[in-house]
Design a protein around this motif. Sequence first.
Motif, short mmCIF file in Angstrom:
data_model
loop_
_atom_site.label_atom_id
_atom_site.label_comp_id
_atom_site.label_asym_id
_atom_site.label_seq_id
_atom_site.Cartn_x
_atom_site.Cartn_y
_atom_site.Cartn_z
N GLU A 70 0.83 -1.22 0.00
CA GLU A 70 0.00 0.00 0.00
C GLU A 70 0.86 1.26 0.00
O GLU A 70 0.35 2.35 -0.23
N GLU A 71 2.15 1.08 0.25
CA GLU A 71 3.04 2.25 0.34
C GLU A 71 3.03 3.07 -0.95
O GLU A 71 3.14 2.52 -2.04
N GLY A 72 2.87 4.37 -0.79
CA GLY A 72 3.06 5.28 -1.91
C GLY A 72 1.85 5.54 -2.79
O GLY A 72 1.82 6.52 -3.54
N TRP A 73 0.83 4.72 -2.71
CA TRP A 73 -0.27 4.84 -3.67
C TRP A 73 -1.13 6.09 -3.45
O TRP A 73 -1.56 6.72 -4.41
N ASP A 74 -1.37 6.43 -2.16
CA ASP A 74 -2.13 7.66 -1.90
C ASP A 74 -1.37 8.87 -2.42
O ASP A 74 -1.94 9.78 -3.01
N ALA A 75 -0.04 8.83 -2.20
CA ALA A 75 0.78 9.97 -2.65
C ALA A 75 0.72 10.09 -4.17
O ALA A 75 0.66 11.20 -4.72
N LEU A 76 0.72 8.96 -4.85
CA LEU A 76 0.64 9.01 -6.31
C LEU A 76 -0.71 9.58 -6.75
O LEU A 76 -0.77 10.46 -7.62
N ALA A 77 -1.77 9.07 -6.14
CA ALA A 77 -3.11 9.53 -6.53
C ALA A 77 -3.24 11.05 -6.33
O ALA A 77 -3.86 11.74 -7.15
N ALA A 78 -2.58 11.55 -5.28
CA ALA A 78 -2.68 12.99 -4.99
C ALA A 78 -2.00 13.84 -6.06
O ALA A 78 -2.27 15.02 -6.21
N LYS A 79 -1.08 13.23 -6.82
CA LYS A 79 -0.36 13.98 -7.84
C LYS A 79 -1.13 14.10 -9.15
O LYS A 79 -0.73 14.83 -10.06
N MET A 80 -2.20 13.33 -9.30
CA MET A 80 -2.91 13.32 -10.59
C MET A 80 -3.74 14.60 -10.75
O MET A 80 -4.33 15.09 -9.80
N HIS A 81 -3.76 15.09 -12.00
CA HIS A 81 -4.59 16.26 -12.29
C HIS A 81 -5.91 15.78 -12.90
O HIS A 81 -5.88 15.16 -13.98
N PRO A 82 -7.03 16.06 -12.26
CA PRO A 82 -8.31 15.57 -12.79
C PRO A 82 -8.56 16.10 -14.21
O PRO A 82 -8.18 17.22 -14.53
#
Length: 479
Positions: free
Chosen positions: A94-106
């Motif tokens: 689960e490490e890192g996935w929230d951080a990645l999702a936060a970087k996405m531009h809708p």
Amino acid sequence: IPVDPFDLVIFGGTGDLARRKILPALFRRFCAGQMEEGTRIIGAARSQMDDVEYRAFVAEALLEFNSGHSGCEPGTIKRFQKTLSYVTLDARGEEGWDALAAKMHPGRVRAFYFSVGPSLFSDLAQRLHQYGMADHDARIVVEKPFGRDLATAQALNRSLAEHFDESQIYRIDHYLGKETVQNLMALRFGNMLFEPLWNSRYVDHIQITVAETVGVGGRGEYYDRAGAMRDMVQNHLMQLLCLIAMEPPAKFDPDAVRDEKLKVIRALGEVGRDDLVRGQYLADHEKPGYLEHVENPDSITESFIAMKLNVINWRWAGTPFYLRTGKRLSDRASEIAVVFKEAPHNIFTEDTGRHRNILTIRLQPNEGIDLDVTIKEPGPGGMRLVDVPLDMTFSEALGPDADDAADAYERLIMDVVRGNQTLFMRGDEVEAAWAWTDPIIASWEARGDKPIPYATGSFGPEDALALLHRSGRKWREIR
Ligand code: NAD
């Protein structure tokens, strides 16, 4: 033409492929002004790194693998670095996935490049879904190998299809991104000259050669489980064969092209024992041989394969296709040769030679196309004939920029961003190619066939020559 800002995540962003191909390709598109400000490239891998370290890591890779390319100013690396960031992440945790999702531009195109081992492809697809990144703006790019047989390819297709529509899946085969390969389609379907002759009435046979001088290098463990058939024929050579043999699609759109390629794969005949030669390279005085390379003294995996195969349909019945590919050969060269039949009757009694038109499509080195035509030997010596090439080396014909033209990865990555799947393999194509490959491998395994040793720097085992000799043909000398 610049494309709208996009988000591109490279899973395996610290790996070999990312350093050697993906990042330099992105950098060159950046230099060419194709990336609008605001585009974000995000490396994602297991190594612990922050953005600053990743930017330095990428700059180093660019210096190592992008040298010699013109058009990129030294200062440009600094500007390119601003597009880069990094997330430490585990495909299986689960490490890192929230951080990645936060970087996405809708609302932006979002591409995820799976540059990791194939055993992680399903995990990545599942995590992207779980963390809300697998919506309709998402595209995934999947590297080879796509399975190791039909069953594993089907399983992989099924697991990707749980979270992504086929229109979002880009199975990459970088051969299809090569300038000449696309030119093959332009040549066939943009000219009146060739297509009427493109069939078994006029074409004697076709040769496809992909020759490498390198050995298996650091990929020994993977390669020994794959061999030349799985590593090269099932994908790269098969794709080249499809483009040569396919019917004209009604339009140049992804499904029209891929439908026609699929029909070719489905029309392939079985390959019998006599039409197949497998080889394994020997050591020479400087370098170890295949068995030492893969550290498996009993290995019966092939590092060379040559075969004769038939496309059994109206257009090609009676015209054999000869394929060969191998490692540690004398030259590094990839080419397709379409060998036309001889003229039906010789009116030049002074000339007793055999003359054939040969259309050669060179993928590397010196990408280009040439056509051997027969003319009168110059001079007063009578009507003797000689074959000369009409040469169209792209860098000469199209000017110096042609050599700098986008390389395969540049073109393919930008196609992903633009949403054009024409040069990517569809799931059913990959499965059909395995369905053809599997029984061939199964039959040599059942017989316990061993590959024939060949010398480093040769062109594979002698038997590969005999494959053509017995029907009065010969492999083209690779120039
Ligand atoms: P590599 O071993 O050099 O790199 C693998 C990358 O995956 C690294 O960045 C690593 O950190 C990351 N990784 C490994 N396990 C992970 C995990 N659990 N979670 C997140 N990240 C993880 O491999 P490579 O040579 O770059 O190859 C990548 C893929 O591309 C493979 O599928 C390979 O078959 C394919 N490929 C490579 C080449 C090539 O020239 N290297 C050519 C064609 C295809």
